[in-house]
Motif scaffolding. Structure first.
Motif, short mmCIF file in Angstrom:
data_model
loop_
_atom_site.label_atom_id
_atom_site.label_comp_id
_atom_site.label_asym_id
_atom_site.label_seq_id
_atom_site.Cartn_x
_atom_site.Cartn_y
_atom_site.Cartn_z
N PHE A 37 3.98 -5.44 1.41
CA PHE A 37 3.21 -4.24 1.10
C PHE A 37 2.68 -4.33 -0.33
O PHE A 37 3.43 -4.57 -1.27
N ASP A 38 1.39 -4.13 -0.48
CA ASP A 38 0.74 -4.10 -1.79
C ASP A 38 0.43 -2.64 -2.10
O ASP A 38 -0.48 -2.05 -1.49
N GLU A 39 1.20 -2.07 -3.05
CA GLU A 39 1.03 -0.64 -3.35
C GLU A 39 -0.34 -0.32 -3.91
O GLU A 39 -0.91 0.74 -3.63
N ALA A 40 -0.91 -1.24 -4.70
CA ALA A 40 -2.22 -0.99 -5.29
C ALA A 40 -3.29 -0.89 -4.21
O ALA A 40 -4.21 -0.07 -4.31
N LEU A 41 -3.19 -1.71 -3.18
CA LEU A 41 -4.17 -1.69 -2.10
C LEU A 41 -3.79 -0.71 -1.00
O LEU A 41 -4.63 -0.35 -0.17
N GLY A 42 -2.50 -0.33 -0.92
CA GLY A 42 -2.04 0.58 0.11
C GLY A 42 -1.97 -0.04 1.49
O GLY A 42 -2.14 0.65 2.49
N ARG A 43 -1.73 -1.35 1.55
CA ARG A 43 -1.65 -2.03 2.84
C ARG A 43 -0.77 -3.28 2.73
O ARG A 43 -0.45 -3.74 1.64
#
Length: 190
Positions: A37-43
């Protein structure tokens, strides 16, 4: 190279559920795929691919990945041949040699899951035992014992399209039998 995702949902790799894995097929070979999970991208993003897993002959497709104690089990449809089973402590490290039990004769999609009772179950058709000589009807379920060479036992019918008398549309010609391709077993979400 053609790539197709697994037919089973990804499996969590950590307790926080920020990393997941599945085993995809790429033109006849398999490889584990890690998603984070990439929090900056939200995905979730695909961040790692494990080593290539290939049979000595033929090709693999439709893999299932199953957590089993401190190990992982991978089941895959093969062409030609029986279902290939592998186990490993690390999906992204070396995978064990393939075990080829011959107690299930499939010629259709397979899915395998570790169910809530801890039992590994395989879902597919079997032309050798189908009353219609059809590897895609009925859909069967077997219990799989990884500690006994992935021996299959306790075969049960999940769905027989002809016995169930489901209201199939007129899409089917009279000479064509409806089929059941595969099963998805999803955990209860509460």
């Amino acid at each position: 190279t053609i790539m197709n995702q697994t037919f089973v949902p990804p499996t969590p790799l950590n307790p926080e559920h920020t990393e997941w894995a599945d085993v995809c097929h790429f033109g006849g070979v398999l490889a584990a795929c890690r998603y984070r999970f990439d929090e900056a991208l939200g995905r979730y993003e695909w961040v790692e691919t494990g080593p290539v897993i290939k049979p000595e002959e033929g090709s693999f497709s439709e893999a299932s990945v199953i957590p089993y104690g401190d190990e992982w089990i991978v089941a895959a449809r093969s062409k030609p041949g029986p279902i290939g089973w592998m186990r490993t402590p690390d999906l992204f490290g070396k995978v064990s040699p393939v075990t080829w039990p011959e107690d299930v004769y499939h010629n259709g999609p397979i899915t395998a899951f570790r169910c809530l009772d801890g039992t590994i179950r395989l879902f597919t058709g079997d032309m050798k035992v189908s009353p219609y000589f059809n590897g895609r009807n009925p859909l069967y379920c077997w219990e799989i014992d990884p500690d006994r060479g992935f021996k299959a036992s306790n075969r049960r019918v999940v769905l027989d399209t002809l016995v169930s008398r489901l209201p199939f549309p007129i899409l089917f010609q009279p000479q064509v039998s409806p089929i059941v391709d595969y099963a998805k077993v999803l955990p209860h979400t509460g």
